[in-house]
Design a protein around this motif. Sequence first.
Motif, mmCIF file in Angstrom:
data_model
loop_
_atom_site.group_PDB
_atom_site.id
_atom_site.type_symbol
_atom_site.label_atom_id
_atom_site.label_comp_id
_atom_site.label_asym_id
_atom_site.label_seq_id
_atom_site.Cartn_x
_atom_site.Cartn_y
_atom_site.Cartn_z
ATOM 1 N N ILE A 1 75.164 40.225 60.559
ATOM 2 C CA ILE A 1 74.947 41.662 60.689
ATOM 3 C C ILE A 1 74.493 41.960 62.107
ATOM 4 O O ILE A 1 73.488 41.406 62.579
ATOM 5 C CB ILE A 1 73.896 42.173 59.668
ATOM 6 N N TYR A 2 75.228 42.822 62.795
ATOM 7 C CA TYR A 2 74.901 43.184 64.169
ATOM 8 C C TYR A 2 74.246 44.566 64.169
ATOM 9 O O TYR A 2 74.875 45.563 63.840
ATOM 10 C CB TYR A 2 76.163 43.159 65.032
ATOM 11 N N THR A 3 72.969 44.576 64.524
ATOM 12 C CA THR A 3 72.175 45.799 64.430
ATOM 13 C C THR A 3 72.162 46.551 65.762
ATOM 14 O O THR A 3 72.676 46.082 66.782
ATOM 15 C CB THR A 3 70.721 45.482 64.035
ATOM 16 N N THR A 4 71.519 47.726 65.746
ATOM 17 C CA THR A 4 71.391 48.551 66.943
ATOM 18 C C THR A 4 70.104 48.266 67.707
ATOM 19 O O THR A 4 69.891 48.796 68.794
ATOM 20 C CB THR A 4 71.410 50.034 66.547
ATOM 21 N N ILE A 5 69.229 47.443 67.143
ATOM 22 C CA ILE A 5 67.932 47.157 67.759
ATOM 23 C C ILE A 5 68.112 46.411 69.078
ATOM 24 O O ILE A 5 68.899 45.462 69.159
ATOM 25 C CB ILE A 5 67.051 46.316 66.812
ATOM 26 N N ASP A 6 67.403 46.833 70.101
ATOM 27 C CA ASP A 6 67.372 46.108 71.365
ATOM 28 C C ASP A 6 66.087 45.278 71.390
ATOM 29 O O ASP A 6 64.988 45.819 71.241
ATOM 30 C CB ASP A 6 67.396 47.089 72.542
ATOM 31 N N SER A 7 66.201 43.981 71.585
ATOM 32 C CA SER A 7 65.042 43.098 71.452
ATOM 33 C C SER A 7 63.950 43.421 72.469
ATOM 34 O O SER A 7 62.756 43.330 72.162
ATOM 35 C CB SER A 7 65.477 41.635 71.583
ATOM 36 N N ARG A 8 64.339 43.810 73.697
ATOM 37 C CA ARG A 8 63.318 44.126 74.703
ATOM 38 C C ARG A 8 62.625 45.455 74.392
ATOM 39 O O ARG A 8 61.403 45.582 74.541
ATOM 40 C CB ARG A 8 63.948 44.155 76.094
ATOM 41 N N MET A 9 63.378 46.429 73.946
ATOM 42 C CA MET A 9 62.770 47.709 73.594
ATOM 43 C C MET A 9 61.868 47.552 72.373
ATOM 44 O O MET A 9 60.826 48.205 72.266
ATOM 45 C CB MET A 9 63.859 48.755 73.360
#
Length: 799
Positions: A299-307
């Motif tokens: 599953i490819y999410t919209t979350i950005d790991s740095r943000m």
Amino acid sequence: MTRAVKIFWRIFFGGFAIVVLMLLSANFGLFGRMPSVTELENPEADLASEIYSSDGVLMGKYYAENRSEVKYSEISPNVIHALVATEDERFYDHSGIDAEALARVVFSLGTKGGGSTITQQLAKMMLHQGKGNIFKRGIDKMKEWIVAVKLERNFTKEEIIALYLNRAAWGNVYGIRNASRMYFQKEPADLKLEEAAVLVGMLKGYGYNPITRPKESLDRRNIVINQMVVCQQHYLTEADAEKYKAKPLITNFKKIDEAVGIAPYFRDVLKDKLKAWCADHKNPKTGEPYDLFRDGLKIYTTIDSRMQQYAEEAVVEHMPIIQRKLDGILKYSADKMWKGHESTIESAMKYTERWKNLHDDGMKDEDIKKTFFVPVKMKVFAWNAKREKDTVMTPYDSIKYHKQLLQTSFAAMDPHTGEVKCWVGGIDYKWFKFDHITTKRQVGSTIKPLIYSLGVQDAGYTPLTEIPGGAVQYGKEMRTFYGGGGTLANCLAFSKNTASVRIANTVGVKRVIEFAKSCGVKADLPPYISLALGSAEIPMLEMLQAYTMFPNKSLNTKPILYTRIEDKSGNVLEEFTTETKQVLSEASAYTMVQLMQGVIKFGTAARLNSYNIPVEKAGKTGTTNDNADGWFIGYTPELLAGTWVGCEDPFIRIYTGTSGGNEMAAPKWGIFMSKVYADKKLGYGSIKEFQKPANMDNGEEYANDPGLFINGDSTLINGGNDQSDYFNDPATNEAPVEKVPIESEIKPANQPDTGKGKNKPAEKKEVQPAAAPLIRPLDDRERQMLKKVKDKGTKTNDY
């Protein structure tokens, strides 16, 4: 041959034929699917589904069994000897089924122990068998025998033991490695004999947990040690066994961290959405719905790991500061605050692990309750590096302690694409699993931009429009409250309640609700004028969607959490994009952006001017009665973010000493945005200003006019008498108030005029000015305040 003997043999051979027939039927899958030889030869653990961030970082996994596998050579002989001695001493002699043990069970009716071999128990795990009636258990047992024989034919004894120990359950932890790490903080290869005996003893049931039931665990450990003496392998002498049994029960327990991975609150919410997706989509290989926990989806999410990291850092930097304010109040008023709410703690007791364990032990409820008033050593949450501290208190007081901790939510999204970039649902997932982004809380003044939008769109207001102050009546009993007025820009900048009530009365409460629904608010909204003051309970994500129309040039954008789902082989199963629709005119949306810029430049969120955010910004603070809830939702041309602060139980609140959402929530927003814009790799900052629509002339620029935002009654510039954002009128005491023009007479945004009914153009209303001119020279006091705003931001109350 006598008649009786003939009958006996007929029954015997008939029964034997039936058993053979049922075994053949089970083998060929007539009683349910059986694993193939290929599946048995490659007995992989169920494949976990993996969750990835938008920048390609593995965030975490969804799995049916939390396991970490080891090889046979990585397991201590102490574990293997204890297992064989206790569970199956003839393991090395049989071929999957122990005829001697089976006969013992039949003739003793199970009173002298079970007859399942280690191989049979492994087969049962692989078949995912559970409880059932006698018929079902009989069928399951036959399937178990068949699979056990097949396993013996395809694997060595060592491989069978390794498979068994990698699949065995220790409560909700699976595999010998995880069990060894959790209870003793070591690898399976390093387990001592007495430690191995504890873990093997737990296989009989979780009732032998050494942490919750140490006496039972110690007794069971010693039984395992005795078995190692009397088993046919004689792994121990009696003298050695006595030495081991004399040792105390020592563990080094540390629960496996459930918060491991990125954005745990987000992953929890995402799990439920993905389970619903799986239920609606079939796996073509099995013909069954996809299994999120076993099918190895990606599953490819919209979350950005740095943000996400920056959002969590903002929480950690700001929350301890505001918590100290609440602690200072609780030091003197905790008893008063809790008076009448004791049932809240009593209800919470029944959800604790302590209550559950004692209840399972058969203890009466009144006796369990008494244990909550006995001081014990424990760990509690704390704002330090470890997020915990050791202390001594009663379990009752520990519940109060944790409920008196301020919680928070923080989320950011791209208002143009709908992609949610970060998600923090609480102060610490390890301690507090409840997600506050999806929770309904009273929104306070953050509802006002939706109402002002209708004032601009439907009633033709501009930032110059003067809203009268003074007395405002509402409700069927015509209750009255007093407040200041001013220009529309001033009223929003300083969150004046009189203005939002007057606008809601003008356009109609029904129209406000209709508009909010069109903006993505799904929560039930009270059909009363108190809606204009923030009495509605709305989740953060719905509020963020409603605000997307401002930075997105009148387009409302639905948030999305993931963009793509793939199967285990990388084949794309589905891709996802957002939905957008126009809910305002572009000119009205831009006017609202200018008004909301004033909130930060001159108004209740002026403290945000001290943060290094090198682009234009706009937003709105929100506060509910006695600071039970503090909100801030704001945006730049590229990014929208919102945050809330409050205790889980709204009666616990910061009564005094804070300026509401301005102080409780806005700093987190400022910290986050400054970190995001400082990180050049993220790519934000190329668009520095809100873009004005082409059809607006230069005379309609208001955001940089300080006189426009400062121009208002002095009553509310200095703060007013209370920090309430809404009235506590019960719905039964407040009748809906809708003054003309009512909703049916107002032309909704972007709908054609049919000349019939509700789509008739709204009649142009003459807005009555206050006694003062629309724009007047600033007096000395206002010049002084404006200077403070420019210098360092004025600390004002958000009403």
